[in-house]
Every structure is written in C-alpha cells, then in structure tokens.
Design an enzyme around this catalytic site. Structure first.
Site, PDB file in Angstrom:
ATOM      1  N   CYS A  81      26.328  -0.140   2.170  1.00  0.00           N
ATOM      2  CA  CYS A  81      26.659  -0.359   0.775  1.00  0.00           C
ATOM      3  C   CYS A  81      28.300  -0.148   0.266  1.00  0.00           C
ATOM      4  CB  CYS A  81      25.753  -0.009  -0.390  1.00  0.00           C
ATOM      5  SG  CYS A  81      26.092   1.650  -0.483  1.00  0.00           S
TER       6      CYS A  81
ATOM      7  N   LYS B  61      15.024   7.897 -12.451  1.00  0.00           N
ATOM      8  CA  LYS B  61      15.080   6.816 -11.277  1.00  0.00           C
ATOM      9  C   LYS B  61      14.788   7.317  -9.856  1.00  0.00           C
ATOM     10  CE  LYS B  61      18.939   4.680  -9.275  1.00  0.00           C
ATOM     11  NZ  LYS B  61      18.778   5.057  -7.924  1.00  0.00           N
ATOM     12  N   ASN B  62      15.502   8.316  -9.513  1.00  0.00           N
ATOM     13  CA  ASN B  62      15.389   8.776  -8.055  1.00  0.00           C
ATOM     14  C   ASN B  62      14.358   9.682  -7.792  1.00  0.00           C
ATOM     15  OD1 ASN B  62      17.865   7.592  -7.521  1.00  0.00           O
ATOM     16  ND2 ASN B  62      19.143   9.250  -7.513  1.00  0.00           N
TER      17      ASN B  62
ATOM     18  N   ASP C 246      26.573  11.996  -7.389  1.00  0.00           N
ATOM     19  CA  ASP C 246      26.296  11.119  -8.134  1.00  0.00           C
ATOM     20  C   ASP C 246      26.894  11.365  -9.789  1.00  0.00           C
ATOM     21  OD1 ASP C 246      24.664   9.571  -6.463  1.00  0.00           O
ATOM     22  OD2 ASP C 246      22.630  10.048  -7.328  1.00  0.00           O
TER      23      ASP C 246
ATOM     24  N   ARG D 160      25.917   4.495   5.059  1.00  0.00           N
ATOM     25  CA  ARG D 160      24.391   4.861   4.747  1.00  0.00           C
ATOM     26  C   ARG D 160      23.329   4.253   5.912  1.00  0.00           C
ATOM     27  NH1 ARG D 160      23.439   4.384  -1.474  1.00  0.00           N
ATOM     28  NH2 ARG D 160      22.209   6.128  -1.062  1.00  0.00           N
TER      29      ARG D 160
ATOM     30  N   ARG E 219      20.980  -1.096 -12.884  1.00  0.00           N
ATOM     31  CA  ARG E 219      19.953  -0.709 -11.678  1.00  0.00           C
ATOM     32  C   ARG E 219      19.367   0.565 -12.075  1.00  0.00           C
ATOM     33  NH1 ARG E 219      22.572   0.008  -6.411  1.00  0.00           N
ATOM     34  NH2 ARG E 219      20.671   1.032  -6.260  1.00  0.00           N
TER      35      ARG E 219
HETATM   36  C1  UD1 Z   1      19.914   9.654  -2.428  1.00  0.00           C
HETATM   37  C2  UD1 Z   1      20.128   9.326  -4.043  1.00  0.00           C
HETATM   38  C3  UD1 Z   1      21.574   8.830  -4.151  1.00  0.00           C
HETATM   39  C4  UD1 Z   1      22.511   9.946  -3.917  1.00  0.00           C
HETATM   40  C5  UD1 Z   1      22.243  10.715  -2.601  1.00  0.00           C
HETATM   41  C6  UD1 Z   1      22.847  12.058  -2.527  1.00  0.00           C
HETATM   42  C7  UD1 Z   1      18.048   8.243  -4.121  1.00  0.00           C
HETATM   43  C8  UD1 Z   1      17.286   6.956  -4.506  1.00  0.00           C
HETATM   44  N1  UD1 Z   1      19.220   7.962  -3.760  1.00  0.00           N
HETATM   45  O1  UD1 Z   1      20.543   8.634  -1.357  1.00  0.00           O
HETATM   46  O2  UD1 Z   1      21.530   8.350  -5.677  1.00  0.00           O
HETATM   47  O3  UD1 Z   1      23.822   9.799  -4.118  1.00  0.00           O
HETATM   48  O4  UD1 Z   1      20.898  10.889  -2.089  1.00  0.00           O
HETATM   49  O5  UD1 Z   1      22.540  12.723  -3.025  1.00  0.00           O
HETATM   50  O6  UD1 Z   1      17.396   9.310  -4.521  1.00  0.00           O
HETATM   51  N2  UD1 Z   1      22.779   9.926   6.402  1.00  0.00           N
HETATM   52  C9  UD1 Z   1      22.840   9.459   7.477  1.00  0.00           C
HETATM   53  N3  UD1 Z   1      21.708   9.017   8.134  1.00  0.00           N
HETATM   54  C10 UD1 Z   1      20.550   9.217   7.445  1.00  0.00           C
HETATM   55  C11 UD1 Z   1      20.485   9.275   6.056  1.00  0.00           C
HETATM   56  C12 UD1 Z   1      21.650   9.664   5.385  1.00  0.00           C
HETATM   57  O7  UD1 Z   1      24.014   9.617   8.110  1.00  0.00           O
HETATM   58  O8  UD1 Z   1      19.597   8.754   8.112  1.00  0.00           O
HETATM   59  C13 UD1 Z   1      24.073  10.324   5.520  1.00  0.00           C
HETATM   60  C14 UD1 Z   1      24.455   9.453   4.300  1.00  0.00           C
HETATM   61  O9  UD1 Z   1      25.220   8.071   4.968  1.00  0.00           O
HETATM   62  C15 UD1 Z   1      25.307  10.086   3.346  1.00  0.00           C
HETATM   63  C16 UD1 Z   1      24.468  11.748   3.692  1.00  0.00           C
HETATM   64  O10 UD1 Z   1      23.680  11.548   4.977  1.00  0.00           O
HETATM   65  O11 UD1 Z   1      26.507  10.372   3.788  1.00  0.00           O
HETATM   66  C17 UD1 Z   1      23.419  11.917   2.525  1.00  0.00           C
HETATM   67  O12 UD1 Z   1      22.747  10.607   2.352  1.00  0.00           O
HETATM   68  P1  UD1 Z   1      21.168  10.756   1.741  1.00  0.00           P
HETATM   69  O13 UD1 Z   1      20.952  12.167   1.100  1.00  0.00           O
HETATM   70  O14 UD1 Z   1      20.150  10.194   2.502  1.00  0.00           O
HETATM   71  O15 UD1 Z   1      21.196   9.731   0.476  1.00  0.00           O
HETATM   72  P2  UD1 Z   1      20.174   8.838  -0.075  1.00  0.00           P
HETATM   73  O16 UD1 Z   1      18.853   9.457   0.360  1.00  0.00           O
HETATM   74  O17 UD1 Z   1      20.433   7.365   0.676  1.00  0.00           O
END
Ligand code: UD1
Length: 421
Positions: free
Chosen positions: A118, A22-23, A308, A123, A400
């Site tokens: 969420c 999925k990811n 995850d 996030r 999902r």
């Molecule tokens: C992706 C994965 C999710 C996984 C996560 C961490 C997908 C669709 N989802 O989520 O399953 O749990 O990586 O491995 O691939 N952050 C900020 N600002 C930003 C972006 C991120 O503060 O602009 C923070 C987030 O709140 C979190 C951390 O950085 O604490 C890591 O998030 P991120 O790696 O971006 O996760 P996702 O891409 O949302």
C-alpha cells in the site's frame, strides 16, 4: 468522490466521544470464525474497514445480523462455509489476512488473497506465514493467493517473531486458541488492541496467559463459548482529538477512552504545551498559542509513540516555536502527507526516514489530496488552523477509519462540510 471543505482557522471547544476501535474490532471480528456459537460484538465503529471485514466474513459463509443503532453485530455460523478470501475484499484492507489463522484453525484449509502493498510501504506478510508454518500449516502461493492447509490440526509450538508485528501477533494468537497443545509466542506486539483481543478470547473460554512483557502462552481448547463483548475505544481517534485541541489552543473534554493507554502521547503533548487533566475514561485538554518544539521524536511499537499518530503530530510541530524532528521507524514510506502540508505552507525536509520540521508555520488554505488514512486526518488538522478555505479530495481514505469525523468536528467548532461536487 466526496471531499471536505474546511474554512479556517477554527478553535476547538466542547466535548467529544471516542468511537469504538477499528484496529481492535478487526481481529475480534476475524476470530468469530473460530466459534460454533453466536458471537455478539458491541461498540463497533461505523467505518468502511469494518464493513469490508463484515463482507469478508459473509463471503466465508457467516451470518451477520447488524444493529446499526446499537453499533453491534451478532455473528452466527451458517451450514455453508467457504474458505476462499477473495482479492476484491482483501485488497482494500490489509487486515483481511487476519482470517487466515482462524480459517486454518477451524476448517484446516484456506485460500487467502495476498494483501499486496500500500502507499505507506510494501507491508509483507512473511511473519504471518512463517509462524503459522510452525503450527503445522503447509502452503504455496499461486497467482496472488495463499493456498494453505493443515493435515489434522494446528499444533502448539514455541515461536519467536523476528520483528514485532501487530498483525502477525494477532493472527497467531487467534489460530493458537484451537490448536492442539501449548503455543508460546515471544517478541509479541503488545498494543492495547491486542490486549483487547486476548480479553475477548479469554472471556469466550480461550486459555491465554501473558507470562512476560512480550510473551504469551496459549493452551488450545476444543471450542469457544457464546459471548457478548464491548470493543475498547479508538486509541488513534482519541490521540487525533488531543492533537486537534492542542493545535487550536482549544479546550476539549474527550470521553470514552482510558487515558492510561496513551500516556506516551499525553506526556509529549504536555511537553509541547498542552494542559491535561485525566480522569477515568476522560481527558480534559487545553492548548496554548505558544507551542514548544520536540526533537528526536521516533515512532516505535507500543508503548512508545505510534506511527498512526506521526502525521497528526507533525502538523502540530509545524506550529511550534522552533525546529522539530520525527523519525519514522515502522513503515518505509509514511511521509505522504508532507508534500500536501507543504502546499499549505509547511517547511518540512525529508532525509531518508527523518522529517525535519521548521516551526511557526502560517498555514494558508489550499486544495489537497488525501493519500492514506492517517495522512488524510493530518490534512484535516492542518486545514482547521489554516487561514481561508481548504478542499480535501479523496476522503474515502478517512472514511476507512474515522467514524462521523465531520459531524464530531462540527459539534466542537470546526467549519467543515462534506461535498461530492
Ligand atoms: C497494524 C495497524 C496499523 C499500524 C501498524 C503498526 C491494524 C489493522 N493495523 O498494522 O494501523 O500502523 O499495526 O502499529 O491494526 N512486517 C513484515 N512482515 C510481516 C508483518 C509485518 O515485514 O509479516 C513489517 C511491516 O511492513 C511494518 C512492520 O513490520 O514495517 C510492522 O507492521 P505490523 O505491526 O504488522 O502492522 P500491521 O499489523 O499491518
């Protein structure tokens, strides 16, 4: 609303095939916006988040021809392009923000709903926005939407992410493919799903080079070529089945995933007591009744232990022969499963972002509530080893991201039933 009824304890035995990731699929689908030519994507998992992304792409004016049997889609560009990604689609799936980069790169403008928080944390998307700004994006936020545009073209820049982010790395890689000049991204996330994305884009003619462990260099091109691509297997689904086999003292052959990509998790499972043999795209895993505890487990960015799989490993450690601890380093509120696991008999205490897990839990079936995708599958695992009947509510969270979970589990010995009653 659908529920699962699970009668435990069950022992897992047999063979299971891992579905497409999925990811990995989500950013690859989002990057189809960059193309004028047809894009075929194969091995897509049949899960809700993929449907949401396909609906989002449809709403932006792309034509999608689905072949359910082959688990593939062919995406072509229509004449009528829309550049508004609506709240109704982005709110259910945070990865909706991944259309921002490609829309800017291709159409120079985008109005994208802010994804919002969420259950597992706030996030934010500040890293996505700040780094796209460095490529020339101008934006403002009004009534929950990001109004973004770029004057001529996005222009290559050198960007160091302040913190490692999977989504921000993906958005920037995708956008940079059509930017003018060279982009260098530092402190990138390097999850296998990101490498799958760069493999896909490179195969379509993008000029992407990994020049360091967390450093990638992208030279913009004018357009991308027609492509057919097979998405990698799902790392988290594979890890979940490995936990299931270990937890039930089972014996499982897992096919369709490269074991080298989950080396950290397999080594942890070996320490807990699993016996594991790996072959190319196959894992043979046997559990044991005498599971050992693990201290100081920490979730971290790849190649370390993934957030995850935190909830699934917590269930396993509940059955170990001593006290374990897990520190959640990525999301601030990712212990939603703990209260539900306690209802099954788990003894877990939370101190800030550390969970202390007492071993030798005798789970007893109960009625439970799912809270998020990975928390839900952890409840399923606990119910599989619990004595008696468990009812798991709100499994739409599971739908999902896990393809045909109950059918796959049934085939390997789990007494599980989906019901809407
Ligand atoms: C992706 C994965 C999710 C996984 C996560 C961490 C997908 C669709 N989802 O989520 O399953 O749990 O990586 O491995 O691939 N952050 C900020 N600002 C930003 C972006 C991120 O503060 O602009 C923070 C987030 O709140 C979190 C951390 O950085 O604490 C890591 O998030 P991120 O790696 O971006 O996760 P996702 O891409 O949302």
């Amino acid at each position: 609303m659908d529920k699962f009824i699970i009668s435990g304890p069950c022992k897992i035995k047999g063979q299971v095939i891992v579905s497409g990731s999925k990811n990995a699929s989500l950013p690859i689908l989002a990057s189809s916006i960059l193309f004028d030519k047809p894009v075929e994507i194969k091995n897509l998992p049949d899960v809700k988040d993929i449907d949401t992304m396909l609906n989002l792409l449809r709403s932006l004016g792309l034509n999608i021809k689905k072949n359910k049997k082959k688990k593939s889609v062919i995406i072509t560009k229509s004449k009528k392009i829309n550049t508004i990604a609506s709240y109704s689609l982005v709110k259910t799936m945070r990865a909706g923000i991944l259309v921002l980069g490609p829309m800017l790169a291709k159409y120079k403008k985008a109005i994208t709903s802010l994804p919002g928080g969420c259950l597992i944390g706030a996030r934010p998307v500040n890293y996505h926005l700040k780094s796209l700004k460095k490529l020339g994006m101008k934006y403002y936020i009004k009534k929950g939407y990001i109004y973004a545009n770029v004057k001529n073209n996005l222009t290559g820049a050198e960007i160091k992410f302040p913190k490692i982010s999977v989504g921000a790395t993906e958005n920037l890689i995708i956008a940079s493919c059509l930017a003018v000049g060279r982009t260098i991204l530092k402190n990138c996330a390097i999850e296998p799903e990101i490498k799958d994305l760069t493999n896909f884009l490179t195969k379509a003619g993008a000029k992407i080079k990994w020049t360091g462990k967390r450093r990638v260099q992208i030279d913009g091109v004018k357009s991308l070529n027609e492509i057919s691509y097979n998405v990698m297997g799902d790392r988290i689904e594979c890890g979940t089945f490995c936990v299931a086999a270990t937890l039930t003292a089972g014996d499982l052959n897992i096919k369709g995933f490269n074991p080298k990509l989950i080396r950290t998790e397999l080594n942890m499972l070996r320490k807990i007591g699993a016996r594991i043999i790996t072959k190319k795209n196959q894992i043979f895993i046997k559990g044991t009744k005498n599971l050992k505890n693990l201290k100081n487990v920490i979730t971290k960015e790849y190649p370390a232990f993934p957030t995850d799989l935190q909830a699934q490993f917590m269930v396993l450690l509940c059955k170990a022969n001593g006290r374990s601890s897990i520190k959640e380093n990525i999301f601030e509120n990712r212990f939603m499963h703990v209260a539900e696991l306690r209802r099954l008999g788990a003894k877990i205490t939370i101190k800030k972002n550390i969970a202390i897990i007492e071993g030798k839990t005798k789970f007893e079936g109960a009625e439970l509530m799912s809270s998020d995708l990975r928390a839900s599958v952890a409840l399923v695992l606990a119910a599989i080893v619990a004595k008696g009947k468990s009812k798991i509510n709100r499994i739409y969270h599971l739908d999902r991201g896990y393809e045909q979970l109950e059918n796959k589990l049934k085939k390997i010995g789990v007494k599980i039933k989906r019901t809407s009653k």
